[in-house]
Enzyme design. Structure first.
Site, PDB file in Angstrom:
ATOM      1  N   HIS A  37       0.853  -1.198   0.000  1.00 33.68           N
ATOM      2  CA  HIS A  37       0.000   0.000   0.000  1.00 33.68           C
ATOM      3  C   HIS A  37       0.883   1.241   0.000  1.00 33.68           C
ATOM      4  CE1 HIS A  37       0.933  -0.560   4.239  1.00 33.68           C
ATOM      5  NE2 HIS A  37       0.301   0.542   4.598  1.00 33.68           N
ATOM      6  N   ASP A  41       6.076   4.342   4.680  1.00 40.68           N
ATOM      7  CA  ASP A  41       7.043   3.362   5.198  1.00 40.68           C
ATOM      8  C   ASP A  41       7.046   2.066   4.378  1.00 40.68           C
ATOM      9  OD1 ASP A  41       4.449   3.063   6.241  1.00 40.68           O
ATOM     10  OD2 ASP A  41       5.140   1.966   7.995  1.00 40.68           O
ATOM     11  N   HIS A  42       6.140   1.972   3.406  1.00 36.25           N
ATOM     12  CA  HIS A  42       6.078   0.753   2.586  1.00 36.25           C
ATOM     13  C   HIS A  42       6.559   0.957   1.153  1.00 36.25           C
ATOM     14  CE1 HIS A  42       3.905  -1.726   5.587  1.00 36.25           C
ATOM     15  NE2 HIS A  42       3.631  -0.522   6.057  1.00 36.25           N
ATOM     16  N   ASP A 187      -0.311  -3.832   5.957  1.00 40.89           N
ATOM     17  CA  ASP A 187      -0.768  -3.595   7.323  1.00 40.89           C
ATOM     18  C   ASP A 187      -2.253  -3.932   7.376  1.00 40.89           C
ATOM     19  OD1 ASP A 187       1.751  -2.521   7.588  1.00 40.89           O
ATOM     20  OD2 ASP A 187       1.107  -0.470   7.731  1.00 40.89           O
TER      21      ASP A 187
HETATM   22 ZN   LIG Z   1       0.040   1.419   6.644  1.00 38.35          ZN
END
Ligand SMILES: [Zn+2]
Length: 280
Positions: A37, A41-42, A187
């Protein structure tokens, strides 16, 4: 994920390149990048990696599987940099609302899992395909099977010799090792609805952003606690669980207490410490 020396990258946060160099990951072997997503942070490390491949003169196509918006982000940055990459990118937009097969080769398939998060998000499952049976060569020592015969036997056929002798498949083969599966859930909010996708995973990675006493915070932020991750592994009959994505909000995070919280529900839990390798 390293499958027979082909590397698949799951998410690409900031400093992913540095970490791959630090741990001697042969990142030029990555041909497929899966982004869960578009929280920073991804994925914020992906542009740096794309330009590094450019500088290294990459030629192979790079496949990126992600939210449609990432294609816009990548195209804009490449456009504004005034450069055109020396290698092709094939972008595969994900539909985060369902589970679908997004990759397949002769050995494995990759499917998505619809996660429950603040923005559209997908988890990923790597499934090894059913392997062919192994032939007990000594059981056919008196015969001279052809290449095609061997292929058919490995797929479950009996062998019939030129003089009509039948060798039942079970007598001339041994079953292959069971096919393996790895599920990656990040997440997400905890939900029973995820179980059907990740059922019987040999290895389950699940985020555990919060400790069990922060369950309110976890549901507010659409994340899992240590206990949520463990419960998911338990209900899904996973064999092993890795927890990670620990919140950086707390200064003195105690990883061992997080591990214990999860182990109380699912004993076969390990921590996703950077640099760790988990063999399947
Ligand atoms: Zn997230």
């Amino acid at each position: 994920v390293n499958f027979q020396d082909e590397l698949f990258l799951l998410d690409c946060g900031e400093a992913t390149q540095m970490q791959m160099r630090k741990y001697n990951i042969k990142f030029q072997r990555i041909n497929h990048i899966f982004i869960t997503h578009l929280h920073g942070d991804h994925y914020l490390g992906i542009m740096g990696l794309l330009f590094t491949y450019h500088l290294l003169g990459r030629e192979k196509t790079l496949h990126i599987y992600a939210s449609p918006g990432l294609r816009d982000i990548i195209n804009l940055q490449i456009h504004l940099s005034g450069c055109s990459l020396v290698y092709p990118i094939q972008f595969h937009p994900l539909n985060h609302s369902l589970s679908e097969k997004i990759f397949e080769n002769d050995k494995i398939i990759v499917e998505t899992i619809p996660m429950i998060h603040r923005i559209p998000t997908s988890g990923f499952i790597f499934r090894e395909k059913q392997k062919l049976k192994n032939i007990r060569i000594e059981a056919l020592a008196d015969e001279n099977p052809s290449h095609d015969d061997f292929e058919n036997i490995r797929r479950g056929a009996d062998f019939i010799s030129p003089n009509g002798k039948i060798y039942p498949n079970d007598d001339i083969t041994v079953n292959p090792p069971p096919s393996r599966s790895f599920s990656h859930c990040s997440d997400t909010l905890f939900s029973d609805s995820l179980v059907k996708y990740i059922k019987n995973s040999d290895l389950l990675y699940c985020e555990a952003t919060f400790s069990k006493d922060k369950a309110d915070k976890a549901s507010e932020k659409f994340h899992c606690t240590t206990e949520d991750a463990a419960m998911l592994a338990k209900i899904a009959d996973a064999r092993r669980l890795i927890i990670g994505h620990f919140s950086a909000r707390y200064e003195d995070i105690d990883l061992n207490s997080l591990l214990l919280e999860s182990k109380n529900i699912f004993p076969n839990t390990e921590l996703a410490i950077e640099g760790s390798v988990f063999n399947l």
